[in-house]
Design an enzyme around this catalytic site. Structure first.
Site, PDB file in Angstrom:
ATOM      1  CB  CYS A   1      -1.918   6.441   2.549  1.00 45.99           C
ATOM      2  SG  CYS A   1      -3.106   5.643   3.612  1.00 45.99           S
TER       3      CYS A   1
ATOM      4  CD  GLU B   1      -2.072   1.827   2.196  1.00 49.36           C
ATOM      5  OE1 GLU B   1      -1.819   2.976   1.781  1.00 49.36           O
ATOM      6  OE2 GLU B   1      -2.280   1.534   3.374  1.00 49.36           O
TER       7      GLU B   1
HETATM    8  P1  NDP Z   1       9.472   4.361   3.520  1.00 46.82           P
HETATM    9  O1  NDP Z   1       8.989   3.621   2.355  1.00 46.82           O
HETATM   10  O2  NDP Z   1      10.876   4.809   3.541  1.00 46.82           O
HETATM   11  O3  NDP Z   1       9.269   3.485   4.848  1.00 46.82           O
HETATM   12  C1  NDP Z   1       8.138   2.691   5.073  1.00 46.82           C
HETATM   13  C2  NDP Z   1       8.533   1.539   5.964  1.00 46.82           C
HETATM   14  O4  NDP Z   1       9.494   0.726   5.303  1.00 46.82           O
HETATM   15  C3  NDP Z   1       9.188   1.976   7.257  1.00 46.82           C
HETATM   16  O5  NDP Z   1       8.821   1.074   8.275  1.00 46.82           O
HETATM   17  C4  NDP Z   1      10.652   1.830   6.942  1.00 46.82           C
HETATM   18  O6  NDP Z   1      11.420   1.662   8.094  1.00 46.82           O
HETATM   19  C5  NDP Z   1      10.629   0.591   6.109  1.00 46.82           C
HETATM   20  N1  NDP Z   1      11.801   0.430   5.282  1.00 46.82           N
HETATM   21  C6  NDP Z   1      12.404   1.354   4.525  1.00 46.82           C
HETATM   22  N2  NDP Z   1      13.432   0.804   3.868  1.00 46.82           N
HETATM   23  C7  NDP Z   1      13.473  -0.493   4.225  1.00 46.82           C
HETATM   24  C8  NDP Z   1      14.321  -1.587   3.900  1.00 46.82           C
HETATM   25  N3  NDP Z   1      15.326  -1.447   3.059  1.00 46.82           N
HETATM   26  N4  NDP Z   1      14.089  -2.769   4.470  1.00 46.82           N
HETATM   27  C9  NDP Z   1      13.075  -2.937   5.321  1.00 46.82           C
HETATM   28  N5  NDP Z   1      12.239  -1.939   5.683  1.00 46.82           N
HETATM   29  C10 NDP Z   1      12.433  -0.734   5.140  1.00 46.82           C
HETATM   30  O7  NDP Z   1       8.494   5.499   3.757  1.00 46.82           O
HETATM   31  P2  NDP Z   1       8.632   6.704   4.776  1.00 46.82           P
HETATM   32  O8  NDP Z   1       7.966   6.275   6.011  1.00 46.82           O
HETATM   33  O9  NDP Z   1      10.022   7.209   4.914  1.00 46.82           O
HETATM   34  O10 NDP Z   1       7.781   7.748   4.009  1.00 46.82           O
HETATM   35  C11 NDP Z   1       8.265   8.193   2.763  1.00 46.82           C
HETATM   36  C12 NDP Z   1       7.122   8.537   1.866  1.00 46.82           C
HETATM   37  O11 NDP Z   1       6.257   7.416   1.708  1.00 46.82           O
HETATM   38  C13 NDP Z   1       6.227   9.614   2.387  1.00 46.82           C
HETATM   39  O12 NDP Z   1       6.748  10.852   2.203  1.00 46.82           O
HETATM   40  C14 NDP Z   1       5.005   9.350   1.583  1.00 46.82           C
HETATM   41  O13 NDP Z   1       5.156   9.867   0.305  1.00 46.82           O
HETATM   42  C15 NDP Z   1       4.950   7.850   1.520  1.00 46.82           C
HETATM   43  N6  NDP Z   1       4.075   7.262   2.528  1.00 46.82           N
HETATM   44  C16 NDP Z   1       2.950   6.636   2.148  1.00 46.82           C
HETATM   45  C17 NDP Z   1       2.102   6.116   3.082  1.00 46.82           C
HETATM   46  C18 NDP Z   1       0.897   5.372   2.739  1.00 46.82           C
HETATM   47  O14 NDP Z   1       0.128   5.079   3.656  1.00 46.82           O
HETATM   48  N7  NDP Z   1       0.638   4.975   1.545  1.00 46.82           N
HETATM   49  C19 NDP Z   1       2.346   6.260   4.495  1.00 46.82           C
HETATM   50  C20 NDP Z   1       3.571   6.898   4.794  1.00 46.82           C
HETATM   51  C21 NDP Z   1       4.395   7.350   3.840  1.00 46.82           C
HETATM   52  P3  NDP Z   1      12.362   2.863   8.644  1.00 46.82           P
HETATM   53  O15 NDP Z   1      11.438   3.955   9.031  1.00 46.82           O
HETATM   54  O16 NDP Z   1      13.057   2.246   9.790  1.00 46.82           O
HETATM   55  O17 NDP Z   1      13.254   3.217   7.510  1.00 46.82           O
END
Ligand code: NDP
Length: 683
Positions: free
Chosen positions: A295, A256
């Site tokens: 989101c 998602e």
């Molecule tokens: P990310 O995609 O960076 O992170 C989402 C999750 O994935 C976090 O728990 C993060 O952990 C984890 N993650 C990131 N990289 C890895 C990896 N290599 N291996 C395993 N887990 C990983 O999103 P962000 O939270 O930084 O948000 C960035 C953008 O995503 C926002 O600006 C927005 O555009 C979008 N977003 C969309 C959402 C939705 O509901 N559709 C919700 C939130 C954000 P960690 O934080 O420890 O890196």
């Protein structure tokens, strides 16, 4: 004083040394640190596969539904602790309500879905079965069973509790031990919630483990029966879903991701219509709730060109009234972004969106967040852009500023508006505001192909609308394309995502045993005891009664017509009935139904407390005057239910009923639902 967060693995809390500082979104002060200790993922996975799976599979769907309910009630009692910690994320009370009580509400919803729709076993039958042979000796159906693997949940920073619980609830119901990895930025909220969940003592050992920080070599340790469910950015989704181990083993990956959701104002709406105001309100609400970090937030407001000025003015006026600052201060309606990193990211994205577009409202217009220390917080002013050439300015459909930022864009005719809606290339949700049903119907084929959910808003729906931005436990959440291509929630669908579906073929007797539901044609058990005289515990699937017979006479038809007032020609007009496809007068279908009840009920008071409905009714062969009918009643399915206050202590028994005539032809077929008392309990 800040604390070091801990992971919860193999039944113990791990982590002492501080690593990454996590700061308050309000004033920049350190709230907590992630821990520096490396986690032993081998141990974590082994614990889930052994202890977790064993304890979970010692329970069945109904047990787990009950646990979810108790857990939800427990969390509700301690919700204020969760609100308190959630405040550091910059959330207002109503933002936190979505996360805290929205999350707990989702647990309640899944306990109820499980209690109502799932059996007291670990085999869910997905019927109806189909005949695969002429004589009904060979049939086929589907069953869903626990996958016997683990569920890895990777959550976004914006809803650390709801995001965790909306994935945990269906996984737990499905019997999967969960490994939960919250986003680091707000992991202090998720850690607190997991602590409260563990304090409850309700969850079986190994069914929930928490990862604070990175996932190390965890992806290499996943196996075929496992599932990964992800919420976050499209880039991370792509990186993780293409992990070689996931691809090699066909491990399902549900994503998602961010999407550029839209709201479309249809051309029938004028500024004097209530729908105009509804549109403006909805866009403003979606921009400011959770400071636009949803989101589902509306990033693109698509309006008829001739209304651009009017909508722009109304929206700007509304946004200007929103007081931004520390949510602890009375009157503050919008808090901060979750972190400085997000603040910087939104700023960068805004610069891209602004290229070639007009900024109608921004932080330059005297923006000062209210409250002490807020200059060190991660605040962002509501920002509205105007794009007059959205077919040319493609960045407005590609660039997502994950904050209180939205772009107003113009269309010339309705089809063009609908086309613009699709340029987000797949969204979680879209809203269509119109007062004309035909315009709604016209939009749906285009809209629905590119969206996971669609809100059609008019003055009537507005009276009770839950809003554009609220995913509901019983409706699908997740969209195609850019939105990740996944599906979450949607009631039972979410539970099925965590189960394995298998087609089963065999004889009706075998499929009765396999599915736990009587399949017509399968072996039955008959005895002297009428099935309605057995308490819930003693009813067994397959127990059956073949009734005495009854010959239907003209007097029955006349009496039933008089009683019901149903004088349809097929029952009363000999001439017309003779000219009909049946060639003669026939009995009312509802008479056959009533007569069958008269054949099979056991009239004296007993354990059957109520008949509360029937399902799958079909009148197959008509019953003519002089035909002799007989019924077979067979216990088909049992659903155990916990005792509820103010209700009888009873379970549900669904009975298969087949009414046949003197030639053995099926006349009526259906399933009746009864409440059957349990033994020795107050009824
Ligand atoms: P990310 O995609 O960076 O992170 C989402 C999750 O994935 C976090 O728990 C993060 O952990 C984890 N993650 C990131 N990289 C890895 C990896 N290599 N291996 C395993 N887990 C990983 O999103 P962000 O939270 O930084 O948000 C960035 C953008 O995503 C926002 O600006 C927005 O555009 C979008 N977003 C969309 C959402 C939705 O509901 N559709 C919700 C939130 C954000 P960690 O934080 O420890 O890196």
């Amino acid at each position: 004083m800040s604390t070091t967060l801990q992971s919860f693995i193999a039944g113990r809390w791990v982590g002492q040394g501080p690593k990454q500082a996590l700061r308050s979104a309000i004033n920049g002060k350190v709230v907590a640190h992630t821990h520096e200790e490396q986690l032993n993922f081998e141990e974590m996975v082994a614990y889930a596969r052994t202890t977790g799976l064993r304890t979970l599979l010692n329970t069945h769907f109904q047990d787990r539904a009950r646990t979810l309910k108790a857990l939800a009630a427990y969390l509700m009692e301690r919700k204020e602790e969760l609100y308190a910690i959630s405040a550091h994320t910059g959330a207002t009370r109503s933002d936190s309500w979505i996360d805290v009580e929205g999350g707990i509400g989702t647990l309640f919803a899944y306990s109820s879905i499980g209690g109502k729709d799932l059996p007291s076993s670990n085999v869910l039958h997905e019927g109806p079965p189909m005949r695969l042979g002429q004589e009904n000796h060979f049939i086929g159906s589907h069953v869903l069973v626990p996958r016997r693997g683990i569920a890895l949940h990777i959550n976004a920073f914006n809803f650390p509790i709801w995001g965790m619980l909306e994935k945990f609830a269906p996984s737990y119901l499905a019997g999967m031990p969960c490994l939960v990895k919250p986003a680091s930025a707000t992991s202090y909220v998720a850690e607190k919630a997991v602590r409260v969940m563990m304090d409850s003592g309700l969850l079986p050992a190994g069914c929930l483990q928490l990862i604070v920080g990175g996932t190390g070599d965890l992806f290499d340790r996943l196996e075929e029966p496992d599932v990964v469910t992800f919420t976050g950015s499209a880039d991370t989704a792509m990186q993780l879903r293409s992990h070689p181990n996931l691809l090699r083993r066909s491990i399902p990956f549900n994503a998602e991701a961010d999407s550029l959701n839209c709201a479309l104002l249809a051309p029938d709406v004028t500024p004097d219509d209530p729908e105009f105001e509804l549109f403006v309100k909805e866009v403003a609400r979606e921009m400011s709730a959770k400071a636009g970090q949803k989101c589902t937030a509306i990033r693109r407001a698509i309006v008829p060109r001739h209304l651009m000025d009017a909508v722009g003015a109304a929206l700007t006026a509304r946004l200007k009234k929103i007081v931004v600052g520390d949510p602890a201060i009375e009157g503050v309606r919008m808090g901060a972004l979750a972190s400085h990193a997000q603040q910087a990211d939104v700023m960068d994205k805004l610069a891209l969106l602004a290229e070639g577009n007009e900024i109608l409202l921004s932080g330059r217009d005297g923006f000062t967040p209210k409250g002490e220390g807020t200059e060190n917080g991660a605040f962002f002013a509501p920002t509205l852009l105007r794009c007059d050439r959205p077919l040319q300015q493609t960045q407005v459909h590609n660039v997502e500023a994950f904050g209180p930022v939205s772009t107003l864009m113009a269309y010339d005719d309705y089809e063009e508006g609908l086309h613009l809606a699709t340029l987000g290339r797949g969204s979680l949700v879209g809203s269509l505001v119109t007062k004309t049903p035909a315009l709604a119907a016209q939009a749906v084929p285009t809209f629905a192909a590119w969206h996971g959910r669609l809100l059609v808003l008019d003055r009537e729906a507005a009276l009770e609308s839950t809003g554009h931005g609220s995913p509901l436990p019983k409706l699908k959440h997740g969209g195609p394309g850019r939105a990740g291509g996944g599906e979450e929630l949607g009631g039972l669908r979410a539970v099925k995502h965590y189960l394995q579906r298998c087609a089963v073929q065999g004889s009706p007797t075998m499929l009765t045993a396999v599915t736990g539901e009587y399949q017509r044609g399968g072996a039955v058990q008959e005895s002297e005891i009428h099935p309605f005289r057995r308490y819930f515990e003693d009813v067994e699937v397959g127990q059956s009664l073949l009734t005495h017979r009854r010959t239907v006479g003209e007097a029955d038809i006349v009496a039933f017509g008089g009683l019901s007032g149903d004088y349809f020609y097929m029952h009363f007009d000999d001439v017309a009935a003779k000219q009909s496809q049946f060639g003669q007068r026939i009995a009312h279908g509802y008479f056959v139904l009533s007569a069958a009840a008269g054949l099979f009920v056991s009239p004296a008071p007993g354990p059957v407390l109520a008949n509360y409905g029937l399902e799958t009714l079909r009148f197959v062969t008509p019953v003519a005057i002089g035909d002799t009918i007989q019924a077979r009643l067979t216990a088909k399915r049992k659903i155990d239910r916990p005792l509820r206050e103010g209700q009888a202590n009873a379970g549900v028994v669904a009975w298969d009923v087949a009414v046949t005539n003197q030639r053995g032809e099926l006349c009526a077929s259906y399933e009746i639902l009864t409440l059957v008392a349990k033994k020795g309990e107050p009824s």
